[in-house]
Design an enzyme around this catalytic site. Structure first.
Site, PDB file in Angstrom:
ATOM      1  CE  LYS A   5     -10.496  18.539 -65.069  1.00  0.00           C
ATOM      2  NZ  LYS A   5      -9.065  18.288 -65.527  1.00  0.00           N
ATOM      3  CG  ASP A  24      -9.467  22.183 -67.154  1.00  0.00           C
ATOM      4  OD1 ASP A  24      -9.262  22.684 -65.967  1.00  0.00           O
ATOM      5  OD2 ASP A  24      -8.403  21.737 -67.728  1.00  0.00           O
TER       6      ASP A  24
HETATM    7  P1  IMP Z   1     -10.154  24.435 -71.038  1.00  0.00           P
HETATM    8  O1  IMP Z   1     -10.035  25.364 -72.466  1.00  0.00           O
HETATM    9  O2  IMP Z   1      -8.990  24.495 -70.118  1.00  0.00           O
HETATM   10  O3  IMP Z   1     -11.553  24.878 -70.582  1.00  0.00           O
HETATM   11  O4  IMP Z   1     -10.262  22.940 -71.702  1.00  0.00           O
HETATM   12  C1  IMP Z   1     -11.213  22.379 -72.288  1.00  0.00           C
HETATM   13  C2  IMP Z   1     -11.150  21.274 -72.921  1.00  0.00           C
HETATM   14  O5  IMP Z   1      -9.985  20.428 -72.537  1.00  0.00           O
HETATM   15  C3  IMP Z   1     -12.112  20.085 -72.923  1.00  0.00           C
HETATM   16  O6  IMP Z   1     -13.089  20.400 -74.248  1.00  0.00           O
HETATM   17  C4  IMP Z   1     -11.748  18.796 -72.843  1.00  0.00           C
HETATM   18  O7  IMP Z   1     -11.460  18.479 -74.223  1.00  0.00           O
HETATM   19  C5  IMP Z   1     -10.103  19.062 -72.528  1.00  0.00           C
HETATM   20  N1  IMP Z   1     -10.120  18.566 -71.135  1.00  0.00           N
HETATM   21  C6  IMP Z   1     -10.190  19.490 -69.887  1.00  0.00           C
HETATM   22  N2  IMP Z   1     -10.171  18.902 -68.780  1.00  0.00           N
HETATM   23  C7  IMP Z   1     -10.184  17.347 -69.167  1.00  0.00           C
HETATM   24  C8  IMP Z   1     -10.089  16.102 -68.445  1.00  0.00           C
HETATM   25  O8  IMP Z   1     -10.098  16.128 -67.181  1.00  0.00           O
HETATM   26  N3  IMP Z   1     -10.243  15.081 -69.162  1.00  0.00           N
HETATM   27  C9  IMP Z   1     -10.234  15.182 -70.648  1.00  0.00           C
HETATM   28  N4  IMP Z   1     -10.025  16.229 -71.228  1.00  0.00           N
HETATM   29  C10 IMP Z   1     -10.162  17.606 -70.588  1.00  0.00           C
END
Ligand code: IMP
Ligand code: MG
Length: 175
Positions: free
Chosen positions: A123, A95
């Protein structure tokens, strides 16, 4: 809930990612490190499609509260010894990228001989880091999704499909 990827689409995407991973590593021994808890369903499906000698470990992180991004915590106590090993980090979704960035840094400090990462989902347009995972099964729009391991406040991980969480679902879950 609106279904974004059904069981067949998920299986095809994971199969194709497994094919790429098998092609990259050949018969070289590999250590998988799955990021808990979101990667458990992907891990279970993916590792059964990998053909090299494989060790499977986990690291725990958490950042979301509901659909809001929060502070990241990492617990690496359950991780295998990865010094000198070829490591593939597995997560459900890229994300902002901050989670995999932090975990990658932690793992690098332990001296693996190589380190790559694989995610089910990326995403689109949300990244805050200037790199991307080596293996990505699907690019999805910027919507909050659940199922196939992904949760909303720890619920919905068991859905066999990936769905977009809609306001009505949030009301039901929070009730
Ligand atoms: P990042 O650190 O922003 O890349 O987020 C990663 C973590 O956030 C992932 O391992 C997910 O557990 C959670 N996450 C991010 N987007 C979503 C979503 O749309 N649904 C559920 N969990 C999400
Ligand atoms: Mg997660």
């Amino acid at each position: 809930m609106k279904i974004l990827l059904d069981e067949k689409a998920l299986n095809d995407g994971v199969q194709e990612m497994a094919r790429q991973i098998n092609e990259t590593y050949g018969n070289q021994p590999l250590t998988i490190v799955g990021v808990l808890t979101g990667s458990v369903v992907l891990m279970a499906d993916l590792i059964r499609k990998l053909k090299m000698p494989l060790r499977v470990g986990v690291v725990q992180t958490s950042s979301y509260k509901g659909t809001e991004r929060g502070t990241l915590t990492i617990n690496a106590e359950m991780m295998l010894d990865i010094t000198g090993q070829d490591v593939l980090l597995i997560d459900d979704i890229f994300d902002t990228g901050n989670t995999l960035q932090e975990v990658t840094q932690r793992i690098k400090d332990l001296g693996p001989s190589s380190l790559r990462s694989a995610v089910l989902l990326l995403k689109t347009g949300c990244q805050q880091v200037d790199w991307r995972p080596d293996f990505i099964a699907f690019d999805i729009p910027d919507e909050f999704v659940v199922g196939y391991g992904l949760d909303y406040n720890d619920v919905y991980r068991n859905l066999p499909y990936l769905a977009v969480l809609e306001p009505a679902d949030i009301a039901t879950t929070d009730a």
